[in-house]
Enzyme design. Sequence first.
Site, mmCIF file in Angstrom:
data_model
loop_
_atom_site.group_PDB
_atom_site.id
_atom_site.type_symbol
_atom_site.label_atom_id
_atom_site.label_comp_id
_atom_site.label_asym_id
_atom_site.label_seq_id
_atom_site.Cartn_x
_atom_site.Cartn_y
_atom_site.Cartn_z
ATOM 1 N N TRP A 19 0.865 -1.182 0.000
ATOM 2 C CA TRP A 19 0.000 0.000 0.000
ATOM 3 C C TRP A 19 0.910 1.243 0.000
ATOM 4 O O TRP A 19 2.057 1.179 0.441
ATOM 5 C CB TRP A 19 -0.944 0.015 1.204
ATOM 6 N N GLU A 41 8.278 7.697 13.972
ATOM 7 C CA GLU A 41 8.399 7.076 12.644
ATOM 8 C C GLU A 41 9.282 7.921 11.724
ATOM 9 O O GLU A 41 10.039 7.394 10.924
ATOM 10 C CB GLU A 41 7.013 6.902 11.994
ATOM 11 N N GLU A 57 9.202 1.026 6.048
ATOM 12 C CA GLU A 57 8.987 1.920 7.196
ATOM 13 C C GLU A 57 8.792 3.365 6.752
ATOM 14 O O GLU A 57 8.049 4.125 7.374
ATOM 15 C CB GLU A 57 10.178 1.843 8.160
ATOM 16 N N HIS A 93 5.396 4.918 6.682
ATOM 17 C CA HIS A 93 4.628 5.189 7.904
ATOM 18 C C HIS A 93 4.629 6.670 8.274
ATOM 19 O O HIS A 93 3.583 7.256 8.536
ATOM 20 C CB HIS A 93 5.171 4.362 9.081
ATOM 21 N N GLU A 125 9.492 -3.669 17.439
ATOM 22 C CA GLU A 125 8.488 -3.830 16.374
ATOM 23 C C GLU A 125 7.187 -4.377 16.972
ATOM 24 O O GLU A 125 6.093 -4.021 16.539
ATOM 25 C CB GLU A 125 8.998 -4.753 15.266
ATOM 26 N N THR A 163 5.513 -1.379 18.621
ATOM 27 C CA THR A 163 4.886 -0.420 17.691
ATOM 28 C C THR A 163 3.635 -1.038 17.069
ATOM 29 O O THR A 163 2.655 -0.342 16.837
ATOM 30 C CB THR A 163 5.826 0.052 16.562
ATOM 31 N N ASP A 198 2.077 -3.748 9.011
ATOM 32 C CA ASP A 198 3.505 -3.776 8.606
ATOM 33 C C ASP A 198 4.384 -4.124 9.810
ATOM 34 O O ASP A 198 5.290 -4.956 9.724
ATOM 35 C CB ASP A 198 3.972 -2.396 8.103
ATOM 36 N N GLU A 199 4.108 -3.452 10.920
ATOM 37 C CA GLU A 199 4.952 -3.661 12.116
ATOM 38 C C GLU A 199 4.877 -5.117 12.575
ATOM 39 O O GLU A 199 5.869 -5.681 13.040
ATOM 40 C CB GLU A 199 4.523 -2.741 13.271
ATOM 41 N N HIS A 232 7.223 -7.123 10.521
ATOM 42 C CA HIS A 232 8.619 -6.849 10.906
ATOM 43 C C HIS A 232 8.969 -7.563 12.212
ATOM 44 O O HIS A 232 10.060 -8.116 12.361
ATOM 45 C CB HIS A 232 8.848 -5.338 11.074
HETATM 46 FE FE LIG Z 1 8.628 -0.738 12.713
HETATM 47 FE FE LIG Z 2 6.956 1.987 11.488
#
Ligand SMILES: [Fe+2]
Ligand SMILES: [Fe+2]
Length: 325
Positions: free
Chosen positions: A34, A77, A112, A115, A165, A168, A197-198, A201
């Site tokens: 995205w 971020e 990242e 973000h 991670e 977050t 996403d986090e 990760h």
């Molecule tokens: Fe992250």
């Molecule tokens: Fe992030």
Amino acid sequence: MITAIASRVEVMKWMEDFVQEKMTEFLKSVEDSWQPQDLLPDARMENFFEEIKNLQERARDLSYDLLAVLVGDTITEEALPTYESWLMSIKDVPSNEDSPWMKWNRAWTAEENRHGDLLNKYLYLTGRINMREMEASTQYLIADGFDLQTDNDPYRAFVYTSFQETATNLSHRRVAQIAKKQGDGMLAKLCGYVASDEARHAKAYKAFVGKIFEADPNEMMLAFEDMMRKKIVMPAHYMRELGVDMGKTFGHFTDAAQRINVYTALDYTDILSDLVKEWKLEAVTGLNDAGERAREYLIALPDRLKRVAERMRAPQLEYKFRWID
Ligand SMILES: [Fe+2]
Ligand SMILES: [Fe+2]
């Protein structure tokens, strides 16, 4: 598996294929990712101003603490250059451009980077933020850097990133839930995308540490212990505003996060017990006396911290951030 008492350089080199594999598993290609624009009003469209009006209406009822937390998260971020240069400088990791480790670092950074872009644009459009003040905080944070106490050691660094991670993921997820309750479905969606996403990760970094445990269990256990004794600090611990001493704004930011239950001392404890389970600490073999003691300490730590956390009260002191008029 490599045999006993391998050096960190050897372990990191040995892990290259594994990192490559995890990269395909846990990072997305650009084509499949995205982009901030997918989630924000498109300025080329005729209905742009209409959409901004709706966005601002939805954001009008967001609480002060939630906005403050969101600004703090965004600044965190946006300090991505600090994290990337830190990752690139970790000792004993192969540093040739085509090493899977370096590819991981670049691809992780690339993900990242979206973000901060997304959250920054959203906050700007709400019309509720003093953007200049927020931008100054970001500039400060990047200039001030951080001290994670990982000693540039890859084992400690990946304990840190596994923890961070996960934290977050949790905090963006919580912000999403609160935004939804406060009537801002769009913000909830943005934060949900970031959180997912986090989560990927976190899985990757946990897998890296799990792999190190296979190759070098004793040293990995000692590194984990050392990080927990020092305590995991947040990457934005030097956060400040214009006219405020280095790190002084950070405490107010974490107070707000605790007050609205976005990230608390209990969450810290839960993440730790999650890591203890994830890395199957009970079952690790090949430890010497110091390693055994480290294991004992780590296994007992979540309960100890939990008792302390349960006695802690949510901070009451309200603080007027320069970021919010
Ligand atoms: Fe992250
Ligand atoms: Fe992030």
